[in-house]
Design an enzyme around this catalytic site. Structure first.
Site, PDB file in Angstrom:
ATOM      1  N   SER A  38       0.837  -1.120  -0.027  1.00 20.49           N
ATOM      2  CA  SER A  38       0.206  -0.051   0.325  1.00 20.49           C
ATOM      3  C   SER A  38       0.943   0.968   0.120  1.00 20.49           C
ATOM      4  O   SER A  38       0.089   1.989  -0.157  1.00 20.49           O
ATOM      5  CB  SER A  38      -0.622  -0.498   0.861  1.00 20.49           C
ATOM      6  OG  SER A  38      -0.248  -0.134   2.245  1.00 20.49           O
TER       7      SER A  38
ATOM      8  N   HIS B 279      -0.577   5.667   6.932  1.00 20.44           N
ATOM      9  CA  HIS B 279      -0.297   5.939   5.407  1.00 20.44           C
ATOM     10  C   HIS B 279      -0.004   7.347   5.252  1.00 20.44           C
ATOM     11  O   HIS B 279      -0.438   7.881   5.783  1.00 20.44           O
ATOM     12  CB  HIS B 279      -1.636   5.116   4.325  1.00 20.44           C
ATOM     13  CG  HIS B 279      -1.428   3.709   4.720  1.00 20.44           C
ATOM     14  ND1 HIS B 279      -2.601   3.646   5.484  1.00 20.44           N
ATOM     15  CD2 HIS B 279      -0.575   2.373   3.865  1.00 20.44           C
ATOM     16  CE1 HIS B 279      -2.197   1.603   4.859  1.00 20.44           C
ATOM     17  NE2 HIS B 279      -1.221   1.789   4.272  1.00 20.44           N
TER      18      HIS B 279
END
Length: 267
Positions: A41, A248
């Site tokens: 990711s 993230h």
């Protein structure tokens, strides 16, 4: 005589401009690299928005560092097969097939899911300091014993399928700036999380170097932009409305942190 001098001057100017144009042409030409991006990711760009429709649940973003490289550098060809949630096994089974003998540049960010980044952060947020520290310690033990071999298998697969490629292994940012006033997790939990990330990065760097690959370390450039820092945040904090993006990089983290480090390492 005057006509002859004018003709000579015109010829000289024409020749000069011709040389200038000839020298300038290569700078305008597209680079010859055939670039393939692999990974999880952090490579697909989860948290950076602007996801491509073709990527589905892999959540590949136009703001991810591989896509930014494609936009800015314009290699001869570009393909990203990075996918949210990918492990080293997923790279081997589902991503290495994108490589070929004509591939000249490869990037890969992988390993975090093999030691359970996501489940660790859930434990730390939901179960408290003692369970957080214990979960990270277990992950560190697993990283030391299993991650080097898993990474070596991925790197051997890359080299086998793309024998002439430059390979850049891109690491992970450390999540927290320590020593600041910060709500949420305890200082002990934050320090232990950082310790675990540093261990994964160090193991990855050693494995990449052993394979003859370049390690692109993003830890330093994220300092001052981490969670609990006083600067602009380049990482998403826990987002209960969209858990996927939690921890993230933001679009700014991809463009201001990941991209310049990768660009420099790619040569």
């Amino acid at each position: 005589m005057r006509r002859s001098r004018l003709a000579t001057l015109a010829l000289t100017l024409a020749t000069s401009f011709g040389i200038t144009l000839t020298l300038a042409a290569p700078a305008q030409a597209a680079p010859a690299d055939r670039y393939v991006a692999l990974g999880d990711s952090y490579a697909s760009g989860v948290g950076a928005d602007s996801y491509t429709s073709e990527s589905g649940s892999c959540l590949r973003s136009n703001n991810a560092y591989p896509a930014l490289y494609n936009t800015n550098i314009r290699p001869a060809s570009y393909r990203s097969v990075a996918c949210s949630g990918a492990t080293t096994t997923d790279v081997i089974n589902n991503q290495l097939s994108a490589l070929s003998s004509t591939t000249t540049l490869v990037s890969v960010t992988i390993g975090g899911n093999d030691v359970g980044f996501a489940s660790i952060m859930s434990t730390c947020v939901l179960q408290g300091e003692a369970q957080c520290v214990a979960a990270i310690q277990a992950a560190e033990d697993k990283a030391r014993t299993q991650l080097p071999g898993k990474l070596a298998t991925v790197y051997n697969g890359i080299r086998s399928r793309a024998p002439s490629a430059r390979v850049v292994v891109v690491g992970y940012p450390v999540f927290y700036q320590l020593g600041t006033v910060c709500v949420g997790l305890s200082a002990t939990s934050r320090a232990k999380i950082n310790e675990g990330i540093n261990l994964v990065d160090d193991i990855t760097r050693t494995a990449a170097t052993s394979a003859g690959f370049t390690f692109a370390d993003v830890r330093s450039i994220f300092v001052g932009h981490q969670l609990c820092s006083y600067g602009t945040k380049w990482l998403h904090a826990l987002n209960v409305l969209n858990l996927t993006v939690s921890y993230h990089p933001t679009a700014a983290g991809q463009s201001g942190g990941y991209y310049p480090v990768f660009r420099s390492a790619a040569g």
